[in-house]
Design a protein around this motif. Structure first.
Motif, short mmCIF file in Angstrom:
data_model
loop_
_atom_site.label_atom_id
_atom_site.label_comp_id
_atom_site.label_asym_id
_atom_site.label_seq_id
_atom_site.Cartn_x
_atom_site.Cartn_y
_atom_site.Cartn_z
N GLU A 4 0.93 -1.11 -0.03
CA GLU A 4 0.14 0.14 0.10
C GLU A 4 0.95 1.09 0.19
OE1 GLU A 4 -2.50 -0.37 3.47
OE2 GLU A 4 -3.65 -2.05 2.43
N ARG A 5 1.94 1.13 0.87
CA ARG A 5 2.81 2.27 0.79
C ARG A 5 3.50 2.76 -0.56
NH1 ARG A 5 5.74 2.02 6.62
NH2 ARG A 5 3.99 2.45 7.86
N HIS A 6 3.94 1.36 -1.17
CA HIS A 6 4.48 1.64 -2.63
C HIS A 6 3.31 2.07 -3.59
CE1 HIS A 6 7.00 0.56 -5.87
NE2 HIS A 6 5.82 -0.07 -6.26
N VAL A 7 2.31 1.80 -3.64
CA VAL A 7 1.35 2.07 -4.52
C VAL A 7 1.06 3.57 -4.20
CG1 VAL A 7 -1.21 2.05 -4.91
CG2 VAL A 7 0.18 -0.08 -4.90
N ASP A 13 3.92 10.32 -6.70
CA ASP A 13 4.93 10.79 -7.84
C ASP A 13 4.25 10.96 -8.95
OD1 ASP A 13 6.73 10.34 -5.76
OD2 ASP A 13 7.51 8.50 -6.55
N GLU A 14 2.97 10.19 -9.66
CA GLU A 14 2.38 10.71 -10.68
C GLU A 14 1.80 11.97 -10.74
OE1 GLU A 14 2.62 9.38 -13.91
OE2 GLU A 14 4.21 8.21 -13.07
N TYR A 15 1.11 12.14 -9.57
CA TYR A 15 0.42 13.41 -9.38
C TYR A 15 1.39 14.76 -9.52
CZ TYR A 15 -2.04 17.21 -6.79
OH TYR A 15 -2.82 18.00 -6.63
#
Length: 68
Positions: A4-7, A13-15
């Motif tokens: 969950e932390r990775h996602v 990062d994408e945002y």
């Protein structure tokens, strides 16, 4: 939990990357329009404070006459 932390990190990062591109595009357009506006209007002697007139001034006993 680690997944969950990775996602969440990927989403963040994408945002950040997307918002960076959007704001860069907005600022680039704003700056372009601002520079265009700056070069369209050229100042003349009436726009400048303390600008010297090009007319000849004749001084006679402390009284100045402007000759055109």
């Amino acid at each position: 939990m680690a997944n969950e932390r990775h996602v969440a990190r990927e989403v963040r990062d994408e945002y950040v990357d997307t918002m960076n591109k959007i704001y860069y595009s907005y600022f680039k357009g704003y700056l372009s329009r601002l520079m265009k506006l700056q070069y369209e209007e050229v100042a003349d002697k009436d726009d400048l404070m303390g600008g010297e007139d090009t007319a000849k001034k004749i001084s006679f006993v402390g009284i100045q006459f402007v000759q055109f």
